[in-house]
Design a protein around this motif. Structure first.
Motif, PDB file in Angstrom:
ATOM      1  N   PRO A 104       1.864   4.678   5.224  1.00 52.12           N
ATOM      2  CA  PRO A 104       1.170   4.474   3.954  1.00 52.12           C
ATOM      3  C   PRO A 104      -0.301   4.867   4.067  1.00 52.12           C
ATOM      4  CG  PRO A 104       2.553   2.583   4.480  1.00 52.12           C
ATOM      5  CD  PRO A 104       2.539   3.456   5.691  1.00 52.12           C
ATOM      6  N   PHE A 118       0.187   1.618  -0.933  1.00 52.04           N
ATOM      7  CA  PHE A 118       1.579   1.388  -1.286  1.00 52.04           C
ATOM      8  C   PHE A 118       2.261   0.638  -0.142  1.00 52.04           C
ATOM      9  CE2 PHE A 118       1.043   5.393  -3.891  1.00 52.04           C
ATOM     10  CZ  PHE A 118       1.063   4.725  -5.098  1.00 52.04           C
ATOM     11  N   ALA A 173       8.059   9.558   1.668  1.00 51.30           N
ATOM     12  CA  ALA A 173       7.213   8.421   1.319  1.00 51.30           C
ATOM     13  C   ALA A 173       5.749   8.807   1.417  1.00 51.30           C
ATOM     14  CB  ALA A 173       7.511   7.242   2.245  1.00 51.30           C
ATOM     15  N   ASN A 174       4.927   8.230   0.505  1.00 51.21           N
ATOM     16  CA  ASN A 174       3.482   8.466   0.495  1.00 51.21           C
ATOM     17  C   ASN A 174       3.155   9.953   0.618  1.00 51.21           C
ATOM     18  OD1 ASN A 174       1.718   5.816   0.551  1.00 51.21           O
ATOM     19  ND2 ASN A 174       3.648   5.397   1.609  1.00 51.21           N
ATOM     20  N   GLU A 195       4.181   7.449  -4.321  1.00 49.07           N
ATOM     21  CA  GLU A 195       4.771   6.427  -3.459  1.00 49.07           C
ATOM     22  C   GLU A 195       5.997   7.001  -2.761  1.00 49.07           C
ATOM     23  OE1 GLU A 195       5.992   1.693  -3.554  1.00 49.07           O
ATOM     24  OE2 GLU A 195       5.571   2.742  -5.437  1.00 49.07           O
ATOM     25  N   PRO A 215       2.741   5.196  -8.490  1.00 48.26           N
ATOM     26  CA  PRO A 215       3.774   4.281  -8.005  1.00 48.26           C
ATOM     27  C   PRO A 215       5.167   4.739  -8.418  1.00 48.26           C
ATOM     28  CG  PRO A 215       1.994   3.101  -9.123  1.00 48.26           C
ATOM     29  CD  PRO A 215       1.814   4.556  -9.430  1.00 48.26           C
ATOM     30  N   ALA A 242      -3.268   0.975  -6.146  1.00 43.82           N
ATOM     31  CA  ALA A 242      -1.979   1.611  -5.856  1.00 43.82           C
ATOM     32  C   ALA A 242      -0.872   0.614  -5.690  1.00 43.82           C
ATOM     33  CB  ALA A 242      -2.082   2.481  -4.599  1.00 43.82           C
TER      34      ALA A 242
END
Length: 322
Positions: free
Chosen positions: A9, A13, A30-31, A47, A88, A316
């Motif tokens: 992250p 998030f 992710a991220n 996210e 998000p 976030a």
């Protein structure tokens, strides 16, 4: 299924959303940074970023995703401002698997991820006239459908026969005729939870060299009048009825106005540009200052044409895409 890529992250998030998502054949990350894919070159990460392998992969994902996970759809992010805190939920980017373009008589069938420029080029090669304006629209067919994009006197509604879309909540697939989309200036009334998959566009018989000449003329005019070689997001504000946004902005004394790393273009005042180190907050705040000055000097309220998504820096973890 391809293994989901994971990175640590970076913007607040919480980890774990990617583990709640259904199996896909495309790519989950992710991220995932979005800054380098937006034309403004600003903004926080997604996210989770999902790149579907194809139409069926996207439909299956939507039918099986957790109901509480929001989704946001991107094309090439040409008329978009991603806020600094990121987006998000799941950002769906329609790339390969959605870019096919086929000629069918004087019709073109185009995937939602097909570049408007490539659609215009395909039409020219097939001798289909009437779609030249698309070479002056930066973005994809999906974005053009969502905002009734247009240029040089023609809008997407003028050449659209129908469009296929999938419902983000249920995975239902429907084909909508142009009359069902509720088009007006830079607007479609189809709810945002319908994601466009493809479109059928209709032109007319034409002469390929003449079509090519008109496209060259459009691209030349665009290059002469717009800051297309800078980090920008295209036209910032819609033209109010009876007015041109750039003229109102110029009369309000905003040409060249700077805030942080953001500037009102001196070449075309309805363009905001990143002059090197802007944040999304700089650009959005500058846009709001322009709106304030225009209203103060003319009494006209400018409406954003650029789509703004995500959350501000530090927010976030708040959940829910704006």
């Amino acid at each position: 299924m391809m293994a989901a890529e994971r990175i640590q992250p970076t913007a607040g998030f919480e980890p774990g959303l990617i583990d709640r998502l259904p199996a896909v054949r495309g790519r989950l990350r992710a991220n995932a940074p979005l800054k380098d894919v937006t034309w403004f070159r600003v903004g926080g990460p997604a996210e989770v970023l999902f790149r579907p392998a194809d139409r069926d992969d996207l439909i299956a994902f939507l039918r099986n995703r957790p109901a509480d996970v929001p989704v946001t759809v991107l094309g090439v992010a040409s008329n978009l401002l991603v806020r600094d805190g990121g987006v998000p939920g799941v950002v769906i980017r329609l790339l390969r698997g959605f870019v096919e373009i086929q000629a069918d008589g004087t019709d073109l069938l185009a995937g939602a991820g097909a570049l408007d420029l490539n659609v215009a080029k395909t039409a020219q090669q097939a001798g289909i006239a009437g779609l030249e304006f698309l070479c002056g629209v930066p973005g994809t067919i999906g974005g053009a459908l969502r905002m009734n994009a247009g240029a040089y006197g023609t809008e997407i509604k003028d050449v659209l026969v129908g469009a296929e879309a999938v419902h983000a909540g249920t995975g239902e697939v429907r084909t909508f005729g142009v009359g069902e989309l509720g088009y007006s200036y830079r607007h479609a009334s189809l709810p945002a939870d319908w994601i466009f998959l493809s479109a059928r566009l209709r032109g007319r018989d034409g002469d390929a060299p003449a079509i090519g000449a008109r496209m060259a003329e459009i691209q030349g005019q665009r290059g002469d009048s717009q800051p297309i070689k800078t980090a920008t997001g295209g036209s910032t504000f819609k033209n109010p009825q009876g007015h041109k946004a750039w003229q109102l902005i110029d009369r309000a004394g905003c040409r060249g106005l700077t805030l942080g790393g953001a500037q009102v273009s001196e070449q075309h005042t309805n363009f905001l540009i990143n002059i090197g180190d802007a944040t999304a907050a700089d650009l959005e705040a500058l846009g709001e200052e322009v709106r304030r000055r225009v209203f103060e000097t003319s009494g006209v309220q400018l409406d954003w044409e650029i789509r703004r998504i995500g959350v501000a820096a530090g927010d976030a973890g708040a959940g829910g895409a704006a």
